[in-house]
Design a protein around this motif. Structure first.
Motif, PDB file in Angstrom:
ATOM      1  N   GLY A   5      40.656  41.746  40.753  1.00  0.00           N
ATOM      2  CA  GLY A   5      41.083  40.923  41.880  1.00  0.00           C
ATOM      3  C   GLY A   5      42.519  41.191  42.278  1.00  0.00           C
ATOM      4  N   GLY A   6      43.335  40.141  42.227  1.00  0.00           N
ATOM      5  CA  GLY A   6      44.741  40.266  42.568  1.00  0.00           C
ATOM      6  C   GLY A   6      45.469  41.273  41.705  1.00  0.00           C
TER       7      GLY A   6
ATOM      8  N   THR B   6      39.475  48.750  33.161  1.00  0.00           N
ATOM      9  CA  THR B   6      38.524  48.883  34.262  1.00  0.00           C
ATOM     10  C   THR B   6      39.082  48.170  35.490  1.00  0.00           C
ATOM     11  OG1 THR B   6      37.287  46.884  33.633  1.00  0.00           O
ATOM     12  CG2 THR B   6      36.521  48.999  32.728  1.00  0.00           C
ATOM     13  N   LEU B   7      38.519  48.502  36.638  1.00  0.00           N
ATOM     14  CA  LEU B   7      38.926  47.909  37.905  1.00  0.00           C
ATOM     15  C   LEU B   7      37.773  47.097  38.481  1.00  0.00           C
ATOM     16  CD1 LEU B   7      40.439  51.159  39.499  1.00  0.00           C
ATOM     17  CD2 LEU B   7      41.602  49.528  37.985  1.00  0.00           C
ATOM     18  N   ALA B   8      38.089  45.975  39.103  1.00  0.00           N
ATOM     19  CA  ALA B   8      37.020  45.160  39.683  1.00  0.00           C
ATOM     20  C   ALA B   8      37.568  44.224  40.749  1.00  0.00           C
ATOM     21  CB  ALA B   8      36.317  44.344  38.592  1.00  0.00           C
ATOM     22  N   LEU B   9      36.675  43.846  41.676  1.00  0.00           N
ATOM     23  CA  LEU B   9      36.971  42.834  42.698  1.00  0.00           C
ATOM     24  C   LEU B   9      35.909  41.745  42.567  1.00  0.00           C
ATOM     25  CD1 LEU B   9      37.808  45.111  45.781  1.00  0.00           C
ATOM     26  CD2 LEU B   9      39.422  43.669  44.506  1.00  0.00           C
ATOM     27  N   PRO B  10      36.109  40.793  41.650  1.00  0.00           N
ATOM     28  CA  PRO B  10      35.070  39.798  41.366  1.00  0.00           C
ATOM     29  C   PRO B  10      35.142  38.532  42.208  1.00  0.00           C
ATOM     30  CG  PRO B  10      36.849  39.585  39.788  1.00  0.00           C
ATOM     31  CD  PRO B  10      37.255  40.684  40.735  1.00  0.00           C
ATOM     32  N   GLU B  11      35.924  38.556  43.301  1.00  0.00           N
ATOM     33  CA  GLU B  11      36.133  37.333  44.072  1.00  0.00           C
ATOM     34  C   GLU B  11      34.838  36.692  44.555  1.00  0.00           C
ATOM     35  OE1 GLU B  11      40.034  39.591  44.505  1.00  0.00           O
ATOM     36  OE2 GLU B  11      37.904  40.070  44.367  1.00  0.00           O
ATOM     37  N   GLY B  12      33.842  37.510  44.925  1.00  0.00           N
ATOM     38  CA  GLY B  12      32.587  36.970  45.431  1.00  0.00           C
ATOM     39  C   GLY B  12      31.870  36.082  44.430  1.00  0.00           C
ATOM     40  N   LYS B  13      32.152  36.264  43.139  1.00  0.00           N
ATOM     41  CA  LYS B  13      31.493  35.467  42.106  1.00  0.00           C
ATOM     42  C   LYS B  13      32.026  34.040  42.040  1.00  0.00           C
ATOM     43  CE  LYS B  13      30.365  39.505  39.279  1.00  0.00           C
ATOM     44  NZ  LYS B  13      30.507  40.184  37.961  1.00  0.00           N
ATOM     45  N   VAL B  14      33.184  33.795  42.686  1.00  0.00           N
ATOM     46  CA  VAL B  14      33.721  32.435  42.734  1.00  0.00           C
ATOM     47  C   VAL B  14      33.823  31.956  44.184  1.00  0.00           C
ATOM     48  CG1 VAL B  14      34.929  32.484  40.532  1.00  0.00           C
ATOM     49  CG2 VAL B  14      36.083  33.357  42.565  1.00  0.00           C
ATOM     50  N   GLY B  15      33.115  32.633  45.085  1.00  0.00           N
ATOM     51  CA  GLY B  15      32.996  32.156  46.447  1.00  0.00           C
ATOM     52  C   GLY B  15      34.150  32.448  47.383  1.00  0.00           C
ATOM     53  N   ILE B  16      34.984  33.435  47.051  1.00  0.00           N
ATOM     54  CA  ILE B  16      36.072  33.798  47.954  1.00  0.00           C
ATOM     55  C   ILE B  16      36.024  35.309  48.209  1.00  0.00           C
ATOM     56  CG2 ILE B  16      37.550  31.891  47.233  1.00  0.00           C
ATOM     57  CD1 ILE B  16      39.162  33.943  45.568  1.00  0.00           C
TER      58      ILE B  16
ATOM     59  N   GLY C  66      42.102  38.522  48.847  1.00  0.00           N
ATOM     60  CA  GLY C  66      43.054  37.929  49.777  1.00  0.00           C
ATOM     61  C   GLY C  66      44.446  38.521  49.774  1.00  0.00           C
ATOM     62  N   TRP C  67      44.726  39.437  48.848  1.00  0.00           N
ATOM     63  CA  TRP C  67      46.074  40.006  48.754  1.00  0.00           C
ATOM     64  C   TRP C  67      46.049  41.505  49.050  1.00  0.00           C
ATOM     65  CZ3 TRP C  67      47.735  37.044  43.690  1.00  0.00           C
ATOM     66  CH2 TRP C  67      48.106  35.736  44.041  1.00  0.00           C
ATOM     67  N   SER C  68      45.322  41.880  50.071  1.00  0.00           N
ATOM     68  CA  SER C  68      45.205  43.237  50.621  1.00  0.00           C
ATOM     69  C   SER C  68      44.076  44.045  50.004  1.00  0.00           C
ATOM     70  CB  SER C  68      46.523  44.028  50.506  1.00  0.00           C
ATOM     71  OG  SER C  68      46.776  44.475  49.184  1.00  0.00           O
ATOM     72  N   GLY C  69      43.165  43.398  49.313  1.00  0.00           N
ATOM     73  CA  GLY C  69      42.042  44.102  48.707  1.00  0.00           C
ATOM     74  C   GLY C  69      41.089  44.737  49.708  1.00  0.00           C
ATOM     75  N   THR C  70      41.031  44.207  50.916  1.00  0.00           N
ATOM     76  CA  THR C  70      40.183  44.816  51.951  1.00  0.00           C
ATOM     77  C   THR C  70      41.014  45.623  52.944  1.00  0.00           C
ATOM     78  OG1 THR C  70      40.333  42.876  53.413  1.00  0.00           O
ATOM     79  CG2 THR C  70      38.531  42.911  51.800  1.00  0.00           C
TER      80      THR C  70
ATOM     81  N   MET D 188      32.484  47.568  44.765  1.00  0.00           N
ATOM     82  CA  MET D 188      33.177  46.562  43.955  1.00  0.00           C
ATOM     83  C   MET D 188      33.164  45.194  44.617  1.00  0.00           C
ATOM     84  SD  MET D 188      36.427  48.409  42.138  1.00  0.00           S
ATOM     85  CE  MET D 188      37.186  49.058  43.628  1.00  0.00           C
ATOM     86  N   ALA D 189      33.496  45.151  45.921  1.00  0.00           N
ATOM     87  CA  ALA D 189      33.640  43.865  46.605  1.00  0.00           C
ATOM     88  C   ALA D 189      32.298  43.189  46.896  1.00  0.00           C
ATOM     89  CB  ALA D 189      34.414  44.054  47.910  1.00  0.00           C
ATOM     90  N   LEU D 190      31.277  43.973  47.215  1.00  0.00           N
ATOM     91  CA  LEU D 190      29.980  43.395  47.600  1.00  0.00           C
ATOM     92  C   LEU D 190      29.008  43.258  46.433  1.00  0.00           C
ATOM     93  CD1 LEU D 190      29.330  45.244  50.985  1.00  0.00           C
ATOM     94  CD2 LEU D 190      30.680  43.189  50.537  1.00  0.00           C
ATOM     95  N   PHE D 191      29.113  44.170  45.465  1.00  0.00           N
ATOM     96  CA  PHE D 191      28.164  44.176  44.357  1.00  0.00           C
ATOM     97  C   PHE D 191      28.789  43.821  43.015  1.00  0.00           C
ATOM     98  CE2 PHE D 191      26.504  46.940  47.656  1.00  0.00           C
ATOM     99  CZ  PHE D 191      25.193  46.499  47.773  1.00  0.00           C
ATOM    100  N   GLY D 192      30.102  43.660  42.995  1.00  0.00           N
ATOM    101  CA  GLY D 192      30.773  43.233  41.769  1.00  0.00           C
ATOM    102  C   GLY D 192      30.807  44.260  40.661  1.00  0.00           C
ATOM    103  N   ARG D 193      30.626  45.535  40.989  1.00  0.00           N
ATOM    104  CA  ARG D 193      30.617  46.568  39.961  1.00  0.00           C
ATOM    105  C   ARG D 193      32.024  46.975  39.560  1.00  0.00           C
ATOM    106  NH1 ARG D 193      26.340  51.263  40.932  1.00  0.00           N
ATOM    107  NH2 ARG D 193      26.685  51.391  38.690  1.00  0.00           N
ATOM    108  N   ARG D 194      32.167  47.350  38.292  1.00  0.00           N
ATOM    109  CA  ARG D 194      33.458  47.783  37.771  1.00  0.00           C
ATOM    110  C   ARG D 194      33.596  49.305  37.860  1.00  0.00           C
ATOM    111  NH1 ARG D 194      35.012  44.415  32.262  1.00  0.00           N
ATOM    112  NH2 ARG D 194      34.420  42.325  32.978  1.00  0.00           N
ATOM    113  N   VAL D 195      34.840  49.751  37.966  1.00  0.00           N
ATOM    114  CA  VAL D 195      35.151  51.178  37.959  1.00  0.00           C
ATOM    115  C   VAL D 195      35.909  51.490  36.674  1.00  0.00           C
ATOM    116  CG1 VAL D 195      36.539  52.987  39.059  1.00  0.00           C
ATOM    117  CG2 VAL D 195      35.179  51.422  40.457  1.00  0.00           C
ATOM    118  N   THR D 196      35.414  52.459  35.926  1.00  0.00           N
ATOM    119  CA  THR D 196      36.064  52.836  34.674  1.00  0.00           C
ATOM    120  C   THR D 196      37.341  53.634  34.935  1.00  0.00           C
ATOM    121  OG1 THR D 196      34.887  54.938  34.498  1.00  0.00           O
ATOM    122  CG2 THR D 196      33.810  52.983  33.543  1.00  0.00           C
ATOM    123  N   ALA D 197      38.153  53.775  33.897  1.00  0.00           N
ATOM    124  CA  ALA D 197      39.395  54.536  34.021  1.00  0.00           C
ATOM    125  C   ALA D 197      39.112  55.990  34.370  1.00  0.00           C
ATOM    126  CB  ALA D 197      40.194  54.441  32.727  1.00  0.00           C
TER     127      ALA D 197
END
Length: 255
Positions: free
Chosen positions: A109-110, A128-138, A141-145, A160-169
């Motif tokens: 996320g942030g 790992t990298l992830a954008l899990p905001e969708g899992k808490v309903g948001i 918001g800090w330039s992720g899109t 990452m943003a739509l499916f919540g998948r992580r990216v490995t190093a």
């Protein structure tokens, strides 16, 4: 208590997020401290590079502290929390000095958005990298899109943003997001920063501004800063200032 520390180790400033108990989740206080440190670093003449990292082995930063933003109403959340974060992150992204994100652990996320503000990034293998905001309903918001869309390909960002998948190093390196994978991300960041000893600080500052203008990272300010630097180095600028102080007409030569 300082939740964001700043040390200067031989010209390399290290900013450390110190909220290990919450995986270095960002609080309002941390954002304020980070902003204050960045303002000082931008003017520091004894700093050649800035490294951003997190305390402990688990996380670089797991994002924003939900205990702080969760209770906020829609207007306050958008007007203050989101905009405050953008202002601080923009300050890091547009820092005049080279910046390195040392991802000692997960960046979610942030935290991922913060890492994206650095010029380059190094990661430990376990990070790992992830954008899990969708899992808490948001949403991010800090330039992720926005800024992150200039760093990662659209399908990866959607993954990452739509499916919540992580990216490995390892995949992050293959995607160009990270420069390398290292056992010790902070040590690797210091090694990279050491190469700046052979580089001109002024040339680096101008090159960074020119690249930012090309990718629309504060393009207007970048272009005007470059032009202003060229004008300030001219004989005409010195003559103009002196003529003003002497209360006479300037004798410009075009040099």
């Amino acid at each position: 208590m300082s939740e964001v520390t700043c040390t200067n180790e031989g010209g390399v400033a290290v900013l450390t997020l110190c909220n290990e108990a919450k995986l270095n989740a960002l609080t309002t206080g941390m954002l304020r401290q980070l902003e204050a440190h960045l303002a000082d670093l931008d003017r520091a003449t004894d700093v050649r590079a800035v490294v951003v990292t997190g305390a402990g082995p688990k996380a670089f930063c797991c994002g924003a502290d939900i205990a702080e933003w969760g209770p906020l109403g829609p207007a306050e959340f958008a007007r203050n929390w989101v905009r405050d974060g953008h202002r601080v992150f923009d300050r890091l992204a547009r820092l005049s000095k080279p910046t390195i994100g040392a991802l000692n652990g997960h960046a979610f996320g942030g935290g991922l958005e913060l890492a994206a503000c650095c010029d380059i990034r190094v990661m430990t293998l376990r990070a790992t990298l992830a954008l899990p905001e969708g899992k808490v309903g948001i949403v991010p918001g800090w330039s992720g899109t926005q800024r992150l869309a200039r760093v990662l390909a659209e399908p990866v960002l959607k993954e990452m943003a739509l499916f919540g998948r992580r990216v490995t190093a390892e995949r992050a390196v293959a995607l160009g997001f990270a420069a390398e994978v290292a056992d010790d991300a902070l040590a690797a960041a210091h090694d990279i920063a050491g190469s700046l000893a052979d580089m001109s600080p002024r040339a680096n500052e101008l090159a960074k501004a020119m690249i930012h203008a090309a990718v629309d990272e504060d393009r207007a300010a970048a272009i005007e800063a470059i032009g202003s630097a060229a004008a300030a180095a001219s004989d005409d600028r010195q003559e103009g200032v002196q003529a003003f102080l002497d209360k006479r007409s300037p004798n410009f030569t075009g040099n």
